[in-house]
Scaffold this motif. Structure first.
Motif, PDB file in Angstrom:
ATOM      1  N   GLN A   7     -30.606  56.328  -1.798  1.00 45.43           N
ATOM      2  CA  GLN A   7     -30.657  56.176  -3.352  1.00 45.43           C
ATOM      3  C   GLN A   7     -29.880  57.226  -4.043  1.00 45.43           C
ATOM      4  O   GLN A   7     -29.489  57.027  -4.959  1.00 45.43           O
ATOM      5  CB  GLN A   7     -32.249  56.790  -3.235  1.00 45.43           C
ATOM      6  CG  GLN A   7     -32.702  56.646  -5.035  1.00 45.43           C
ATOM      7  CD  GLN A   7     -32.344  55.158  -5.360  1.00 45.43           C
ATOM      8  OE1 GLN A   7     -33.078  54.282  -4.812  1.00 45.43           O
ATOM      9  NE2 GLN A   7     -31.675  55.151  -6.559  1.00 45.43           N
ATOM     10  N   ALA A   8     -29.598  58.537  -3.357  1.00 47.85           N
ATOM     11  CA  ALA A   8     -28.585  59.304  -4.204  1.00 47.85           C
ATOM     12  C   ALA A   8     -27.483  58.746  -4.365  1.00 47.85           C
ATOM     13  O   ALA A   8     -26.478  58.867  -5.093  1.00 47.85           O
ATOM     14  CB  ALA A   8     -28.769  60.741  -3.478  1.00 47.85           C
ATOM     15  N   ALA A   9     -26.815  57.795  -3.194  1.00 50.28           N
ATOM     16  CA  ALA A   9     -25.598  57.256  -3.253  1.00 50.28           C
ATOM     17  C   ALA A   9     -25.393  56.134  -4.068  1.00 50.28           C
ATOM     18  O   ALA A   9     -24.701  55.935  -4.920  1.00 50.28           O
ATOM     19  CB  ALA A   9     -25.484  56.947  -1.777  1.00 50.28           C
ATOM     20  N   ILE A  10     -26.711  55.533  -4.355  1.00 49.62           N
ATOM     21  CA  ILE A  10     -26.705  54.492  -5.292  1.00 49.62           C
ATOM     22  C   ILE A  10     -26.472  55.049  -6.826  1.00 49.62           C
ATOM     23  O   ILE A  10     -25.604  54.389  -7.450  1.00 49.62           O
ATOM     24  CB  ILE A  10     -28.128  53.589  -5.383  1.00 49.62           C
ATOM     25  CG1 ILE A  10     -28.114  52.716  -3.803  1.00 49.62           C
ATOM     26  CG2 ILE A  10     -28.505  52.953  -6.348  1.00 49.62           C
ATOM     27  CD1 ILE A  10     -29.387  52.351  -3.607  1.00 49.62           C
ATOM     28  N   ALA A  62     -23.548  50.309  -4.810  1.00 49.78           N
ATOM     29  CA  ALA A  62     -24.787  50.326  -5.210  1.00 49.78           C
ATOM     30  C   ALA A  62     -25.784  49.049  -4.491  1.00 49.78           C
ATOM     31  O   ALA A  62     -26.775  49.073  -4.001  1.00 49.78           O
ATOM     32  CB  ALA A  62     -25.349  50.342  -6.572  1.00 49.78           C
ATOM     33  N   ASP A  63     -24.850  47.667  -4.854  1.00 50.05           N
ATOM     34  CA  ASP A  63     -25.549  46.599  -4.432  1.00 50.05           C
ATOM     35  C   ASP A  63     -25.446  46.402  -3.083  1.00 50.05           C
ATOM     36  O   ASP A  63     -26.454  46.126  -2.178  1.00 50.05           O
ATOM     37  CB  ASP A  63     -24.439  45.363  -4.763  1.00 50.05           C
ATOM     38  CG  ASP A  63     -24.542  45.152  -6.364  1.00 50.05           C
ATOM     39  OD1 ASP A  63     -25.677  45.667  -7.047  1.00 50.05           O
ATOM     40  OD2 ASP A  63     -23.390  44.653  -6.890  1.00 50.05           O
ATOM     41  N   GLN A  64     -24.707  47.087  -2.228  1.00 52.34           N
ATOM     42  CA  GLN A  64     -24.526  47.041  -0.853  1.00 52.34           C
ATOM     43  C   GLN A  64     -26.005  47.972  -0.302  1.00 52.34           C
ATOM     44  O   GLN A  64     -26.418  47.640   0.860  1.00 52.34           O
ATOM     45  CB  GLN A  64     -23.227  47.732  -0.168  1.00 52.34           C
ATOM     46  CG  GLN A  64     -22.907  47.662   1.222  1.00 52.34           C
ATOM     47  CD  GLN A  64     -21.999  48.184   1.844  1.00 52.34           C
ATOM     48  OE1 GLN A  64     -21.072  48.527   0.988  1.00 52.34           O
ATOM     49  NE2 GLN A  64     -21.767  48.537   3.189  1.00 52.34           N
ATOM     50  N   LEU A  65     -25.982  49.040  -0.717  1.00 54.78           N
ATOM     51  CA  LEU A  65     -27.253  49.836  -0.313  1.00 54.78           C
ATOM     52  C   LEU A  65     -28.735  49.531  -0.384  1.00 54.78           C
ATOM     53  O   LEU A  65     -29.273  49.574   0.403  1.00 54.78           O
ATOM     54  CB  LEU A  65     -26.800  51.386  -0.593  1.00 54.78           C
ATOM     55  CG  LEU A  65     -25.618  52.162  -0.374  1.00 54.78           C
ATOM     56  CD1 LEU A  65     -25.395  53.375  -0.628  1.00 54.78           C
ATOM     57  CD2 LEU A  65     -25.413  51.995   1.251  1.00 54.78           C
ATOM     58  N   ARG A  66     -28.443  48.865  -1.728  1.00 56.81           N
ATOM     59  CA  ARG A  66     -29.952  48.114  -2.180  1.00 56.81           C
ATOM     60  C   ARG A  66     -30.079  47.023  -1.036  1.00 56.81           C
ATOM     61  O   ARG A  66     -31.453  46.945  -0.655  1.00 56.81           O
ATOM     62  CB  ARG A  66     -30.078  47.499  -3.448  1.00 56.81           C
ATOM     63  CG  ARG A  66     -29.941  48.672  -4.401  1.00 56.81           C
ATOM     64  CD  ARG A  66     -30.121  48.222  -5.834  1.00 56.81           C
ATOM     65  NE  ARG A  66     -29.921  49.002  -6.853  1.00 56.81           N
ATOM     66  CZ  ARG A  66     -28.921  49.252  -7.675  1.00 56.81           C
ATOM     67  NH1 ARG A  66     -27.689  48.380  -7.502  1.00 56.81           N
ATOM     68  NH2 ARG A  66     -28.856  50.185  -8.731  1.00 56.81           N
ATOM     69  N   LEU A 219     -24.048  58.854   5.004  1.00 55.85           N
ATOM     70  CA  LEU A 219     -25.439  58.741   4.518  1.00 55.85           C
ATOM     71  C   LEU A 219     -26.508  59.253   5.492  1.00 55.85           C
ATOM     72  O   LEU A 219     -26.182  59.078   6.609  1.00 55.85           O
ATOM     73  CB  LEU A 219     -25.619  57.309   4.141  1.00 55.85           C
ATOM     74  CG  LEU A 219     -24.545  56.628   3.169  1.00 55.85           C
ATOM     75  CD1 LEU A 219     -24.573  55.018   3.287  1.00 55.85           C
ATOM     76  CD2 LEU A 219     -24.813  57.265   1.746  1.00 55.85           C
ATOM     77  N   GLN A 220     -27.496  59.756   4.927  1.00 50.95           N
ATOM     78  CA  GLN A 220     -28.268  60.518   5.886  1.00 50.95           C
ATOM     79  C   GLN A 220     -29.140  59.369   6.593  1.00 50.95           C
ATOM     80  O   GLN A 220     -29.176  59.736   8.143  1.00 50.95           O
ATOM     81  CB  GLN A 220     -29.519  61.454   5.039  1.00 50.95           C
ATOM     82  CG  GLN A 220     -29.297  62.564   4.325  1.00 50.95           C
ATOM     83  CD  GLN A 220     -30.005  63.182   3.823  1.00 50.95           C
ATOM     84  OE1 GLN A 220     -31.409  62.925   3.920  1.00 50.95           O
ATOM     85  NE2 GLN A 220     -29.839  64.330   2.966  1.00 50.95           N
ATOM     86  N   GLN A 221     -29.343  58.337   6.327  1.00 49.80           N
ATOM     87  CA  GLN A 221     -30.107  57.371   7.186  1.00 49.80           C
ATOM     88  C   GLN A 221     -29.408  56.688   8.118  1.00 49.80           C
ATOM     89  O   GLN A 221     -29.727  56.249   9.127  1.00 49.80           O
ATOM     90  CB  GLN A 221     -30.811  56.064   6.356  1.00 49.80           C
ATOM     91  CG  GLN A 221     -31.913  56.550   5.124  1.00 49.80           C
ATOM     92  CD  GLN A 221     -31.669  56.766   4.080  1.00 49.80           C
ATOM     93  OE1 GLN A 221     -30.436  57.636   3.697  1.00 49.80           O
ATOM     94  NE2 GLN A 221     -32.233  56.614   2.977  1.00 49.80           N
ATOM     95  N   ASP A 222     -27.885  56.989   8.036  1.00 47.23           N
ATOM     96  CA  ASP A 222     -27.120  56.507   9.181  1.00 47.23           C
ATOM     97  C   ASP A 222     -26.958  57.673   9.960  1.00 47.23           C
ATOM     98  O   ASP A 222     -26.076  57.242  11.244  1.00 47.23           O
ATOM     99  CB  ASP A 222     -25.853  56.020   8.498  1.00 47.23           C
ATOM    100  CG  ASP A 222     -26.138  54.739   7.459  1.00 47.23           C
ATOM    101  OD1 ASP A 222     -27.028  54.196   7.787  1.00 47.23           O
ATOM    102  OD2 ASP A 222     -25.200  54.477   6.805  1.00 47.23           O
TER     103      ASP A 222
END
Length: 492
Positions: A7-10, A62-66, A219-222
């Motif tokens: 979300q922060a990256a978006i 943003a599109d990619q991460l969503r 990215l944290q989730q990765d």
């Protein structure tokens, strides 16, 4: 840990094109290399890619991460991925100034070109070919140079399309191609990429080794030490990062530069290297077997011959960690070479040790040479087994802040340098991607015939990866693309 949440990256990187901070993750790709024959309609073509009127819409971070979050939670696949990259000539044809690489040094002055950066020169220039020890233009695939000359063909942009649906990629590429002539754009080359996977589902290259394991993660989730979320194919499996932390650097430190073409603080771009690398698979495997016999490796230990070339076994197990395969799920990335100072486990010449020394140079800026790889194989596994079949290999792509300080440094100062690592032992060039000048001997390597022991034999190896084509590109921000789609004052 500098890594930030999706979300922060978006919020922060909404003006950045996708595939830079996080790989697009699709299994099939089409790469369309084009020339701008008429700037005015070419600008309109770029605008249509931004809006989706071209039938394809460029994908933002943003599109990619969503889409990734949606896939992790609901299993809904993302849309066709698309990004547009431009060469220096393409940016200049559209009437804009060429963005500057980070940490550019004036070493090009010695070549009589003090005003040109590495990006502006291009990878096909004589100066770049000399620095990288790339082959003569006659050995490149047809289309990269004017026939029978060393004059590069005009390549102004690269449109990358990717999807898990192979038919969808082909359809999108054909639809784009049909509209190019009317858009003042001429298709010069097309390359197709297809992911390869082993029985564990891990991505591999044509020699059969797990690929793309050690990457900077933003990215944290990765992150491998982040609690897994969902069941998506890109969800990491748990691994500590106490010895090697891939999340230490931010995108601004490794892969993003302020985009002089864009507008606003969030306008950032990235420099991309593209190299089409052919792999001689049958010859490589036969040479592996000969090496195993030369070393007298016992049954069950033959696989170590290949591991001493790559630095990992085929399943991804790091050679420095153990003398046999089996360290998978996840493939181990949390390691260094601190306990193998003599190279008796993993030779100094091994590909992953040469190109990512993991602190061995003791230089404080060693990690800042790292690149962010986004490549994909080309050709099928079936073709790889045919001695007279179509070429197979890797569509190597990497992003960085500075081509000079990252990709070119790794290729020239590490992979091509027979004295790196540790010149007193002269380990030799990288046996996988190392290149030598025409007529120069690749030399022989030291191979330990007993894992972790000092006894070794010398043997030659290499020459099974060759360059077929490539160029340097820039990925502008989305607002930068909007500027490129707008005619400068006084332009036609």
């Amino acid at each position: 840990m500098p890594a930030i949440t999706y979300q922060a990256a978006i919020d922060k990187y909404g003006d950045v094109q996708g595939n830079i901070i996080k790989g697009h993750g699709r299994d099939h790709a089409a790469l369309l290399f084009v020339e701008f024959t008429n700037p005015a309609p070419a600008r309109e073509w770029i605008r249509s890619l931004r809006t989706g009127e071209a039938g394809v819409r460029l994908t933002s971070t943003a599109d990619q991460l969503r889409e990734t979050l949606r896939f992790k939670e609901f299993g809904i696949p993302g849309n066709l991925f698309a990004m547009l990259l431009l060469s220096a000539s393409g940016i200049q044809k559209l009437g804009q100034a060429v963005p500057q690489e980070a940490n550019q040094t004036p070493q090009l002055a010695a070549q009589g070109l003090p005003h040109q950066t590495v990006f502006e020169q291009g990878m096909r220039s004589a100066a770049a070919r000399q620095r990288l020890k790339d082959p003569d233009p006659k050995q490149w695939e047809k289309g990269w140079f004017e026939s029978g000359t060393d004059t590069p063909t005009p390549i102004d942009a690269l449109l990358l399309l990717a999807d898990d649906d192979w038919e969808g990629v082909q359809h999108a590429a054909r639809a784009i191609q049909e509209k190019l002539p009317a858009a003042g754009v001429e298709l010069r080359l097309v390359d197709w990429g297809h992911s390869l996977r082993n029985d564990n589902g891990d991505g591999i290259e044509h020699f059969g080794y797990a690929d793309g394991v050690s990457q900077p993660i933003y990215l944290q989730q990765d992150a491998p030490n982040h609690e897994p979320e969902g069941t998506a194919k890109d969800t990491p499996l748990w691994e500590d990062v106490d010895r090697w932390d891939p999340t230490l650097h931010t995108p601004e430190e490794l892969v993003l530069v302020p985009d002089s073409l864009g507008s606003g603080a969030g306008a950032m771009g990235s420099f991309m290297v593209y190299r089409k690398l052919q792999q001689q698979v049958t010859a490589f495997k036969e040479a592996e077997e000969r090496l195993a016999r030369r070393l007298g490796l016992a049954p069950g230990d033959e696989e170590r011959a290949g591991a001493m070339l790559v630095g990992r076994y085929e399943d991804g197990t790091p050679l420095v960690e153990r003398g046999a395969q089996g360290l998978i799920s996840p493939i181990v990335n949390n390691f260094t070479y601190a306990e193998d100072e003599k190279g008796s486990r993993c030779p100094f010449h091994a590909h992953i040790r040469k190109t990512n020394p993991r602190g061995e140079t003791k230089h404080p800026e060693e990690r800042l040479h790292m690149i962010t790889r986004r490549g994909i194989p080309f050709g099928s596994a079936e073709e790889a087994k045919k001695e007279d079949g179509k070429p197979v290999g890797l569509l190597f792509m990497c992003f960085q802040r500075s081509i000079q300080q990252q990709f070119e440094f790794i290729q020239s100062s590490w992979a091509n340098d027979a004295d790196f690592l540790f010149g007193q032992n002269k380990p030799g060039i990288d046996p996988i991607i190392g290149q030598v000048d025409v007529g120069e001997d690749r030399g022989k390597y030291r191979f330990n015939y007993t894992y972790g022991a000092s006894g070794c034999r010398k043997s030659s190896f290499g020459g099974f990866v060759s360059l077929l084509g490539g160029e340097y590109f820039y990925a502008p921000s989305l607002s930068g693309l909007d500027k490129l789609a707008t005619a400068p004052e006084g332009a036609n």
